[in-house]
Design an enzyme around this catalytic site. Structure first.
Site, PDB file in Angstrom:
ATOM      1  N   ASP A 108     -21.299  12.192 -11.282  1.00 56.47           N
ATOM      2  CA  ASP A 108     -22.050  10.899 -10.635  1.00 56.47           C
ATOM      3  C   ASP A 108     -23.348  10.275 -11.084  1.00 56.47           C
ATOM      4  OD1 ASP A 108     -23.321   8.683  -9.433  1.00 56.47           O
ATOM      5  OD2 ASP A 108     -23.465   9.287  -7.467  1.00 56.47           O
ATOM      6  N   ASN A 135     -16.619   6.998 -21.608  1.00 54.62           N
ATOM      7  CA  ASN A 135     -16.448   5.864 -21.348  1.00 54.62           C
ATOM      8  C   ASN A 135     -16.457   5.585 -20.161  1.00 54.62           C
ATOM      9  OD1 ASN A 135     -12.856   4.181 -21.178  1.00 54.62           O
ATOM     10  ND2 ASN A 135     -13.093   5.167 -19.114  1.00 54.62           N
ATOM     11  N   TYR A 220     -26.264  -5.818 -18.118  1.00 56.39           N
ATOM     12  CA  TYR A 220     -24.485  -5.135 -18.599  1.00 56.39           C
ATOM     13  C   TYR A 220     -24.579  -5.227 -20.463  1.00 56.39           C
ATOM     14  CZ  TYR A 220     -19.725  -4.537 -19.915  1.00 56.39           C
ATOM     15  OH  TYR A 220     -18.570  -4.070 -20.779  1.00 56.39           O
ATOM     16  N   LYS A 224     -24.722  -1.293 -22.998  1.00 55.75           N
ATOM     17  CA  LYS A 224     -24.225  -1.981 -23.808  1.00 55.75           C
ATOM     18  C   LYS A 224     -24.600  -1.546 -25.008  1.00 55.75           C
ATOM     19  CE  LYS A 224     -19.718  -0.965 -21.221  1.00 55.75           C
ATOM     20  NZ  LYS A 224     -19.521   0.626 -21.405  1.00 55.75           N
TER      21      LYS A 224
END
Length: 338
Positions: A108, A135, A220, A224
């Site tokens: 987790d 990933n 997000y 990234k």
């Protein structure tokens, strides 16, 4: 308005995995005999298919699936599915196929203790680690934080992975020294969505909040963008490694389906998805290329397949990636983890 337009551009016209480099797993994945692979999020679409293709064509000794804890039957189901699909190839098997040993690790990424336990369990079983594919990831319209209080996209997509990598790094570096070819890979799965990060790239002062004043696309995108910085800084600090950050292309996965329940923009653009998306089998080609190709330049960000230098200006900023590394060290040290 500019943020909305940028979000729409990424949503509608993200890369469809049509790069200049042709890459066919059956032909281009080399033998991975004796090698050990770890893939986070490998119970989900992209991670699982990456494991399948590496097992089918490269046949490493072991692949570790690091994903959310689940019961014994569910873990066994993930392992058996990967092994079954890896054996269900194009009929070229000569009957001598030795199945890759697939093992499940509980992970987790939103809980530091879980990351530590995952790394410790792996290190107790292995004396080498040749390929790591970071990933796992989330995208969600809902605000939230990790157990330690970090914005949930940043905490899961970036910080949990950064901790896992730091804990495994001594073994990865040792693996390089063990090999004649001296090749160990770290593949960091970023996204074209990094371009939607807030102005300035990463809002360091807000990372230990829920960042509720940002849109979900910015939250997000920030995470990234950080992953691109992680790959670049790894290459600078550990030149013996081969690292790369990748955008897999515009793909319909379970993550995208879940987001459609939360985002009006995603629901409105859903009818266009078949025109601008590719299947998961096509989408993981950039993962596989970065994990195995001799053409990877360490530290680069690649869009599919193997197309470099398409990142945003913030992603190209060496000062930002260096500051991120230093911030990460500080946070993990304060938590007593380094």
């Amino acid at each position: 308005m500019s943020e909305l337009l940028e979000t729409a551009r990424v949503t509608l016209f993200g890369s469809r995995n049509a790069g200049k480099n042709s890459f066919e797993p059956a032909c281009d994945i080399p033998s991975l005999a004796c090698k050990v692979v770890l893939i986070t999020g490998a119970a989900g679409d992209l991670g699982r298919q990456t494991a399948v293709e590496l097992a089918r064509h490269g046949r490493p000794a072991r692949i570790y699936v690091a994903d959310l804890p689940r019961d014994a039957d569910a873990k066994r189901g993930v392992i058996e599915r990967i092994q079954h699909e890896a054996r269900s190839d194009d009929g070229s098997n000569d009957g001598k196929y030795e199945a890759t040993d697939v093992r499940f690790l509980d992970l987790d990424l939103t809980v530091f203790e879980s990351v530590q336990k995952c790394a410790a369990e792996f290190l107790a079983q292995e004396e080498r680690l040749d390929i790591v594919v970071l990933n796992a990831g989330i995208i969600s319209n809902r605000v939230g934080t990790t157990k330690e209080g970090y914005e949930k996209h940043f905490g899961l997509n970036y910080l949990g992975h950064a901790l896992l990598l730091r804990l495994l790094l001594p073994l990865i570096l040792s693996t390089v020294q063990q090999q004649v070819d001296g090749d160990a890979r770290v593949v960091v799965v970023s996204s074209e969505g990094h371009a939607v990060a807030p102005a300035g790239g990463i809002q360091f002062a807000k990372l230990k909040t829920d960042c509720a004043d940002m849109s979900y696309a910015q939250r997000y995108g920030q995470s990234k963008l950080a992953l691109i910085g992680l790959a670049r800084e790894l290459a600078q600090r550990y030149p013996s490694l081969t690292t790369a950050s990748v955008h897999p292309g515009r793909i319909l996965t379970g993550m995208a389906t879940a987001l459609s329940k939360e985002s009006l923009l995603v629901r409105l653009t859903a009818p266009l998805a078949p025109l601008v998306c590719v299947s998961v089998v096509i989408g993981i080609k950039n993962h596989l290329w970065a994990a195995t190709s001799p053409d990877v330049v360490s530290g680069k960000y690649y869009e599919p397949v193997g197309v470099p230098d398409k990142e945003s200006n913030d992603a190209k900023n060496p000062d930002l990636s260096r500051r991120l590394w230093e911030w990460t060290d500080q946070e993990l040290q304060l938590a007593g983890l380094l």
